[in-house]
Every structure is written in C-alpha cells, then in structure tokens.
Design an enzyme around this catalytic site. Structure first.
Site, short mmCIF file in Angstrom:
data_model
loop_
_atom_site.label_atom_id
_atom_site.label_comp_id
_atom_site.label_asym_id
_atom_site.label_seq_id
_atom_site.Cartn_x
_atom_site.Cartn_y
_atom_site.Cartn_z
N SER A 21 66.39 8.01 -0.58
CA SER A 21 66.04 7.18 -1.73
C SER A 21 67.24 7.00 -2.67
CB SER A 21 64.88 7.81 -2.51
OG SER A 21 63.69 7.76 -1.77
N ARG A 25 69.77 3.53 -3.56
CA ARG A 25 69.98 3.08 -4.93
C ARG A 25 71.44 3.18 -5.33
NH1 ARG A 25 64.95 4.59 -3.99
NH2 ARG A 25 63.20 3.82 -5.26
N ARG A 120 54.28 -4.62 6.92
CA ARG A 120 54.11 -3.94 5.63
C ARG A 120 53.92 -4.95 4.51
NH1 ARG A 120 58.32 0.99 5.19
NH2 ARG A 120 56.90 1.51 3.48
N ASP A 312 55.80 11.30 1.07
CA ASP A 312 56.54 11.28 2.33
C ASP A 312 56.44 12.60 3.10
OD1 ASP A 312 57.35 8.66 2.11
OD2 ASP A 312 59.24 9.15 1.11
N LYS A 339 52.74 2.70 5.29
CA LYS A 339 54.12 3.16 5.49
C LYS A 339 54.66 2.54 6.78
CE LYS A 339 54.79 5.86 1.90
NZ LYS A 339 55.97 5.71 1.00
N ARG A 343 50.22 6.20 8.68
CA ARG A 343 50.52 7.62 8.88
C ARG A 343 49.27 8.49 8.94
NH1 ARG A 343 56.09 8.20 5.29
NH2 ARG A 343 57.47 7.38 6.91
N ARG A 385 59.31 9.99 10.36
CA ARG A 385 58.66 11.21 9.89
C ARG A 385 57.61 11.72 10.89
NH1 ARG A 385 61.36 11.60 5.37
NH2 ARG A 385 61.60 9.77 4.03
#
Length: 427
Positions: A21, A25, A120, A312, A339, A343, A385
């Site tokens: 994350s 950024r 999404r 997450d 996601k 999930r 994940r």
C-alpha cells in the site's frame, strides 16, 4: 505447483518485502510532487510495477539505482497524455487511485486490467468523482473496467460520506481534491488505513483529520522527498501464522510496519492466545521487530470496526482459526467478496477441500477447530493472498499432497515468498 508439506518447524529471522500500500502511494506522490523523490525499500511486486509503468507512460522519468527507486516528479500539471491505454494488471489500488488523480487532468485516458480486475466494481469511485464534476465510465451498472477517465480541470469540492470502509475510495477522492479549488470533506464509515493522509503531509501537503472526518483544501503543491518503506504487515502475516501453528516454530520478523490502522491482526493473535512479542519498536517510522512461537490458540469473534484494520489478513486468520480450539466467527467482512477474487468463497473452498470445518456466510465465515488438514488440489483463483494462505496451510498436512494451480499470483505482492520459506525450513 506441488507445495511443501509435513513441516517439522520454521525457525529464523526474516525481513519481509516493502509494504504494498505504501509503495503504491510513494510512487504516485513522487510522480506528482515537484522535484526528485528517492524511495528505499520499495516493493517490486507486479502490482507496484504496474503503477510505475503507468507513470512512465504519463511522461514521468523513473529509474532504479542499486538500492532505491528515483522519481523525477513533474508536479500535478506536468503529466502528459498517455499514447496508449494504461495497464493496471491485477491492481485495484493502481486503478482506483490513478482514476482519482487523472480525473482532474486536462486529457483523457483508459485504464484496464486483467480478468480479475475487470470483475471488480469501480462505481464506488465513479460516484464521488462524478459528484466533483469528473467524467468516468466503465462497463455496466457496477462500472467494471476498462474505465475511461475524461479529465476535467474544473472539479468542484464535495462533502462525501463513504458508503463502504475503503481506503482506496478515500484516496481517490483525496488525489482529486488536491487539484480542486475549495475544501473537500470526507466522512469515513469506519477508520481505514491512513497511508494517503500521512503521505500528503510527508510531501508537504496539508489536511485535517478529526476522528472519521478528513478535510482538505486545494489546490496544493507537493515537494519531492526521500522515503523508507517499512516491511509489509500483510506479507508478514503469513509467517506470523506459520510460527503460531507449525509445532516447534520460532520466528523473528524485522522492520515490520505497525501503523495503528493496520494492526488488527496483531490484536487478533493476542486475543486468540498467540505468543507474540514486540522488539525494536520505532514509533517515529511505525516499525517493529515481531517474534512469534508455536501456540495453543482459541476461537474468537472478529467483527465491527476491527475488520477494516485487518481486511487483507482475514484469509490467513481463517487458517489460524482452523487450528484454534473452539469456534471463530468472522462477521461484517462482505468487502472480501469484491477483492481479487471472492475471498470468502475462495477461503472456504480451499480450506474446506483440505479438511477444515468452515462455512461461508454472507458477510464472513464460521470456522470450527481444531481440525487436521490433508492434501488436496486447489487453486489461488488468481489471488496472491489465497496462494500464500494455502502454502502455509500445506505445512500442516501429514497425509497426501497439496497442489496449487495459478501459483504465479503470489508474484503480485511477494516475489520471493517461496525462497523465504526455504530459508526458514528446518527438518
């Protein structure tokens, strides 16, 4: 891919890759700041590489040195029209944040992604950005990608209450608001990760935060910085879980980010009875060395305002719950369904096929433990994940093989995951 099973113990010290994350950024703010930005510890996973390539396509000079990424920032007004659609790969963060940024530019651009990203919903950003006067269009009622962004330099400020707890939506609005005359106010449903707010201030910008309300006045100018990215707690989560549930394990994870908006997992581990300790805590840069050991865990309830602080990590928390005594209830986590894959369904399918007593609900899961896990043929569903959760689950398997389809999804956030597993393996 055939996964490792029958682990005796995992032991050793490890530095997990840079926070995903924050890495996204850092690249974004480095590109729109004026002057040079130097980033140390950047994650070089596929998602962040998609963000880097997008800014190169927008005319930003970005190059690598031995241990850092250097960005020659162009300021908000220095971006150039891309000569082709921008490929976001599998990265929802890239698409949503860039949509907010580009909504205030004076050119149009198309953002697209892979099959997973194309499913999404983008309506959660098109609605507030449209209220600001931007023109964005996707496919169907949910505004699915590809997303066309028609830039508008005359955006207007808004007061907006987020209908979902989403740091990505909040960040998209903030990136547009930085380029908008007047004050924009965002009211969060629940507190979410605040990396964008922190980075605005780190790059010399101003905003005010009062509880769940964020106020920002634009337009603003940002200045290039030198940044150190902490290790990703979401990546460390898999090793924390392994240390807790593989008998005989003892792991030390260095330089892990402990931003309070992200530490829900650590609270859950403690509530479940896990042996977790903090060492070398640096409150200024919000990092710590974390130590975990094999533990006897108990089932708990996870819900409410804790969910955005560990969204997450919920797949690997579900794995922990399969090895805990009693029942674990995960509620208020319907965001998991939008996601990289659904999930809730993916976790339930994978762990269920491996022998777990797990049931999907509309907004979460019910897991009854403790249950032994066995071999199965499963898929990541294209979700990094889910892949790493499965690899840790496989360590507990004593009977049968675990084969994982689409294991390459793990490259999204942790390219050296399997190398690190080998480093920690003890026969």
């Amino acid at each position: 891919m055939k996964l490792r099973t029958k682990a005796k113990a995992l032991r050793g010290r490890l530095r997990v890759p840079g926070d995903k994350s924050i890495s996204h950024r850092a690249v974004i703010f480095g590109a729109i700041a004026e002057g040079q930005t130097v980033i140390h510890g950047l994650l070089r996973g596929q998602d962040v590489l998609a963000t880097i390539q997008a800014f190169r396509d927008l005319g930003v000079t970005i190059y690598e040195s031995a241990d850092s990424l250097i960005i020659e920032g162009r300021g908000f007004k220095g971006l150039k029209p891309a000569q082709k659609p921008l490929d976001m790969g599998n990265s929802g963060t890239s698409m949503r944040l860039l949509a907010g940024l580009l909504a205030a530019q004076d050119f149009s651009v198309q953002l697209f992604g892979d099959d997973s990203l194309s499913r999404r919903p983008m309506d959660r950003i098109t609605i507030p950005l449209s209220l600001m006067g931007a023109e964005l269009s996707g496919q169907g009622e949910k505004e699915l990608p590809p997303l066309i962004v028609k830039g508008c330099q005359g955006l207007r400020p808004i007061h907006y209450q987020l209908p979902v707890a989403s740091a990505q939506v909040k960040s998209a609005i903030l990136l547009a608001a930085l380029q908008t005359q007047g004050e924009t106010v965002i009211l969060e449903k629940e507190l979410t990760r605040n990396h964008t707010e922190e980075m605005i201030e780190q790059f010399g910008g101003k905003l005010s935060v009062a509880g769940k309300q964020i106020s920002i006045k634009g337009p603003q100018r940002l200045q290039g910085q030198t940044l150190q990215i902490p290790g990703d707690l979401s990546s460390a989560a898999f090793w924390l879980a392994a240390g807790l549930i593989v008998p005989g394990s003892d792991l030390v994870l260095e330089n892990v980010g402990i931003n309070p908006t992200r530490t829900g997992l650590l609270e859950v581990i403690e509530k479940m009875g896990g042996q977790l300790s903090y060492q070398a805590v640096d409150k200024d840069i919000q990092t710590a060395t974390l130590k975990v050991s094999y533990s006897t865990l108990k089932g708990i309830e996870i819900s409410g305002d804790l969910i955005p602080r560990l969204i997450d990590e919920l797949p690997v928390i579900a794995l922990l719950a399969t090895q805990a005594q009693g029942t674990t209830y995960i509620r208020d986590a319907q965001e998991l369904r939008v996601k990289e894959t659904d999930r809730i369904q993916a976790v339930t399918d994978v762990l269920g096929q491996m022998g777990a007593d797990i049931q999907a609900t509309e907004d979460g899961m019910v897991i009854r433990g403790k249950t032994p896990l066995h071999g199965a043929a499963v898929s990541t569903c294209g979700d990094h994940r889910i892949g790493m959760m499965t690899a840790i689950a496989a360590l507990l398997v004593e009977e049968g093989q675990v084969t994982l389809e689409r294991a390459e999804a793990i490259l999204t956030s942790y390219p050296d995951f399997f190398k690190d597993l080998e480093r920690l393996w003890h026969d």
